[in-house]
Design a protein around this motif. Sequence first.
Motif, PDB file in Angstrom:
ATOM      1  N   ILE A  11       3.863   5.793  -5.130  1.00 38.26           N
ATOM      2  CA  ILE A  11       4.121   6.292  -6.904  1.00 38.26           C
ATOM      3  C   ILE A  11       2.770   6.966  -6.831  1.00 38.26           C
ATOM      4  O   ILE A  11       2.963   7.923  -7.882  1.00 38.26           O
ATOM      5  N   LYS A  23       0.901  -1.113  -0.114  1.00 41.69           N
ATOM      6  CA  LYS A  23      -0.222  -0.123  -0.177  1.00 41.69           C
ATOM      7  C   LYS A  23       0.836   1.283  -0.061  1.00 41.69           C
ATOM      8  O   LYS A  23       0.294   2.470  -0.420  1.00 41.69           O
ATOM      9  N   LEU A  53       3.873   1.522  -1.012  1.00 46.05           N
ATOM     10  CA  LEU A  53       4.691   1.753  -2.833  1.00 46.05           C
ATOM     11  C   LEU A  53       3.357   1.835  -3.132  1.00 46.05           C
ATOM     12  O   LEU A  53       3.685   3.270  -4.221  1.00 46.05           O
ATOM     13  N   ALA A  54       2.202   2.149  -3.402  1.00 47.63           N
ATOM     14  CA  ALA A  54       1.136   2.211  -4.164  1.00 47.63           C
ATOM     15  C   ALA A  54       1.401   3.791  -3.564  1.00 47.63           C
ATOM     16  O   ALA A  54       0.778   4.551  -4.675  1.00 47.63           O
TER      17      ALA A  54
END
Lengths: 188, 335
Positions: free
Chosen positions: A127, A121, A123-124
């Motif tokens: 991004i 989560k 990492l998302a």
Amino acid sequence: MAMHDDEIVRLFWERREEALRETQEKYGRYCQGIAKNILENDQDAEECTNDALMKAWESIPPERPASLKAYLGRITRNLSFNLYRKAHANKRGGGAFTAVLDELAECVAGGVEPEEEWAKKELAEAINDYLAGLPKDRRQLFAARYFYADEIPVIARRFGIRENTASVRLARLRKGLREYLTERGFHL
Amino acid sequence: MRAEDLFEAIGQMDDRFVEEGREAPAVKKMTWKKALAAAAALAIVAGLGIWAVPKITPKPAGGYIEKHVPAPELNGDIPEIYRVPHWEDMRDVQRYVSLSFDGKEYVTKLILVHAENVGAELGAGTFAGQDNYTDEIHTLEGRVFEVKGVNTEAAVCAEFPDELGRAYAYINAMYTPATLGQFIDDLNLRETLSTGLVYVKRGAEPDVVYEDIGTEMVWQQLLSDAALANEPEANPGPAVLSISANIDLLGYHNHTITLTEDGYLWTNLLESGKYFFIGREKVQAFVKEVTENHQGYIYIYDDAGEPVPEAGEESRVAETGVEEGVTVVQTAPAE
């Protein structure tokens, strides 16, 4: 004129099967395009699109997607990618979609997997933060290649740029993403 | 991390970026000087002997300025979006998506109505929900109440036996007002409607945002003709302007009142579209008033942060809990 998304979602919530017909009519080609980009096979792409519609039927309600288009796109992408992985369990294929993964491999070092759900989560979210800071046209380019897995010549035509220019811009975006994630402590 | 992990994570990108990825990219425009020079050169080369006038993209007459703002709050990802929660893991308000009462079907808004806005008890209703894993239909009896000031044709609130004293909003998805006046009266919109930012559409170009258009101007210029008929079957043309609209009482936030180039006003407040033909002249007059007499902005998003505050929006909705990925909010008491 196609039905408004709010109306379609309402049909899902009322458990009316017209929801599937309207969704197929409005977003069938969109979903199939995503599946085809990843699977590179018309028949598999069609099956994936049908599965995506059924997943939508199963998940709405309780879900009430703010963007039906993005919701369907995401489901189709996930299903297609799962199928791709099954088909290439031991090694990557050599097709156009594999090139997308090869490009993304430049951003990572093949180290630790983000197994924990919270790590995925985070990492998302990182991004998303990176994308939010980009000019819109660069974000569109990124999404076209790395969300939709569009081929470079298709992207070049759409953006009115040369293929080489598209490739160079994408390389810069990947480099930017890698730097952004590294600075934020992600072990790539 | 492997490329596959990164590809998966990219799949969780925000909805608006996913949508953007399929929008037509903006085509670079020539400056007017370049365009003029090009047109002149073309006229000379072609020997046409005419002065070609370049087409200049129209922009709002009042002009606009670029404004750096924090990026809007991201909607949050939907991890594994098709993992439907199991029945036993959900709360009643999530399980029971519909409510039958007085011959009508209502759907949940996952909104807890503030006690001060809960009106008279109307009787007993039947909640219904389906277990997505077993397909079993569950039903449950509960008490139904009026939402103060709101016609029960449009919405009610209801209480689960295990949550006495807490009434959740349920909306009649089939609610179709005959006229604009009826819509206003049924929802008590004079008291419950608030509007925020106004977006003037420019095709593929970024919207021009106007921050100071008061709700009263919307009422005077767009919502004054109560006799306008609702045309549920209408297929309005492209939007030229969109107004952010809220009915916080029922959990509708940042919905829209949209004007179209062919003269329609439509809104997605409540669960279905409502379409009123106000005429091209009214649409054009409103757009003119907004663009000529107010300052417009092109928002340039700097980085992630808090959403841009809208007029009158400050914390009118108080979050009370997040469970199973569903935010249950409690509406503010009447002012």
